[in-house]
Motif scaffolding. Sequence first.
Motif, PDB file in Angstrom:
ATOM      1  N   GLU A 130       0.928  -0.907   0.070  1.00  0.00           N
ATOM      2  CA  GLU A 130       0.187  -0.070   0.016  1.00  0.00           C
ATOM      3  C   GLU A 130       1.027   1.150   0.080  1.00  0.00           C
ATOM      4  O   GLU A 130       1.928   1.197   0.685  1.00  0.00           O
ATOM      5  N   ASP A 134      -0.558   4.904   5.790  1.00  0.00           N
ATOM      6  CA  ASP A 134       0.183   4.458   7.029  1.00  0.00           C
ATOM      7  C   ASP A 134       0.924   5.664   7.494  1.00  0.00           C
ATOM      8  O   ASP A 134       0.507   6.671   7.484  1.00  0.00           O
ATOM      9  N   TYR A 158      -4.951   3.508   9.317  1.00  0.00           N
ATOM     10  CA  TYR A 158      -5.592   2.833   7.747  1.00  0.00           C
ATOM     11  C   TYR A 158      -6.947   3.074   8.085  1.00  0.00           C
ATOM     12  O   TYR A 158      -7.582   2.465   9.215  1.00  0.00           O
ATOM     13  N   VAL A 163      -7.564  -0.149   3.254  1.00  0.00           N
ATOM     14  CA  VAL A 163      -7.173  -1.755   3.212  1.00  0.00           C
ATOM     15  C   VAL A 163      -7.847  -2.687   2.287  1.00  0.00           C
ATOM     16  O   VAL A 163      -7.148  -3.381   1.560  1.00  0.00           O
ATOM     17  N   ASP A 185       1.700  -8.305   8.917  1.00  0.00           N
ATOM     18  CA  ASP A 185       1.151  -7.198   9.493  1.00  0.00           C
ATOM     19  C   ASP A 185       1.921  -7.148  11.056  1.00  0.00           C
ATOM     20  O   ASP A 185       2.790  -7.952  11.268  1.00  0.00           O
ATOM     21  N   SER A 193      -2.621  -2.766  12.594  1.00  0.00           N
ATOM     22  CA  SER A 193      -2.481  -3.893  12.122  1.00  0.00           C
ATOM     23  C   SER A 193      -3.823  -4.794  12.241  1.00  0.00           C
ATOM     24  O   SER A 193      -4.268  -5.655  11.474  1.00  0.00           O
ATOM     25  N   TRP A 196      -6.145  -3.952   9.654  1.00  0.00           N
ATOM     26  CA  TRP A 196      -5.674  -4.666   8.615  1.00  0.00           C
ATOM     27  C   TRP A 196      -6.107  -5.944   8.478  1.00  0.00           C
ATOM     28  O   TRP A 196      -6.474  -6.458   7.472  1.00  0.00           O
ATOM     29  N   GLY A 237       1.448  -3.136   4.435  1.00  0.00           N
ATOM     30  CA  GLY A 237       1.113  -1.631   4.414  1.00  0.00           C
ATOM     31  C   GLY A 237       2.540  -1.009   3.867  1.00  0.00           C
ATOM     32  O   GLY A 237       3.551  -1.572   3.201  1.00  0.00           O
ATOM     33  N   ASN A 238       2.205   0.278   4.093  1.00  0.00           N
ATOM     34  CA  ASN A 238       3.396   1.107   3.519  1.00  0.00           C
ATOM     35  C   ASN A 238       4.624   0.997   3.796  1.00  0.00           C
ATOM     36  O   ASN A 238       5.908   0.569   3.384  1.00  0.00           O
TER      37      ASN A 238
END
Length: 352
Positions: A130, A134, A158, A163, A185, A193, A196, A237-238
């Motif tokens: 992503e 983040d 997020y 997500v 995560d 997370s 997420w 994620g980022n």
Amino acid sequence: MKIAILPGDGIGPEVTAEAVAVLESLGLPGLVLFEGDVGGIAYRRHGVPLPDETLAMAREADAILFGAVGDPACDALERHLRPEQAILGLRKHLGLFANLRPARVFAGLEHLSPLRADIARSLDLVIVRELTGDVYFGAKGQRVTDAGEREGWDAMAYAEGEVRRIAHVAFRAAEASGLPLTSVDKANVLETSQLWRDVVIETAAEYPQVVLDHMYVDNAAMQLVSHPDRFGVVLTGNLFGDILSDLASAAVGSIGLLPSASLGERRTDHGTFGLYEPIHGSAPDIAGQGKANPMATILSAAMMLRHSFGREDEAARIEAAVARTLADGILGGDLGGSHGTAAIGAGVRERL
């Protein structure tokens, strides 16, 4: 097929020129190329790293082939004027939230990986990162504590929609390839997370044929260098994606071999609008010397043909030609060889 060519700084113009030559050698119908300024060269010519005319050009295109940005002469500029703001601005203005970064060890180059050859040989995966949320894009700042100490802070967040949309990208990639999907995560520690993981599990119900598992990021880093064969598509994620994708690039043996695609939700007549770039930087120390390895940019062009234009046959041809060129010993300095930028590009075109 309208492609905006944004060479940028340092070795960017050299490597993009070879990728463009490969594209032109395919004889694709309707291919239209136009070039714009980004990064340090744009600052010197226009006063900003991402001029309005370049952004307008990018919006008119079906895809962008990007070189690299970064210029030591600009390091003292205010942050919003530095070359790196060009790529961040393009991602933001064009809604490019999904970064696809494949990483594999080419046959015959296992000895270049810091991993043991038998482990390196099994590394063949795609990281789906992503790109616009983040902690990198959260609120941040510095403050003074009650004890009088300076304290820096960054907010990680997020929203479930962010997500869900990147999860769909990863699930579709896993579905199309038949590979398992690992979502990475830190749900045992971070609320971000946990959300997420919850949303990824919810999204998985729409892809019953995809095998999904979850892994904490610290374990994922360990497994990536010890048992990379357990990964197919990696969703994260980022922040975690930034770290893991760089780790994967080191395991491959050279950053000069790794392409990437940054995609959004906008559709073209043929596929998904995207920005395609090598993951290496501008390498100002070798700029203009004809030493840069153009393979990552050429492979980025192959990804562009696949994702933005639906030209799978031509994309596969380019990838096969790159593999054959490497197998035939046409290697740049980053791979222990002595071939220059133009010779490597010519080698790929000959093998097409």
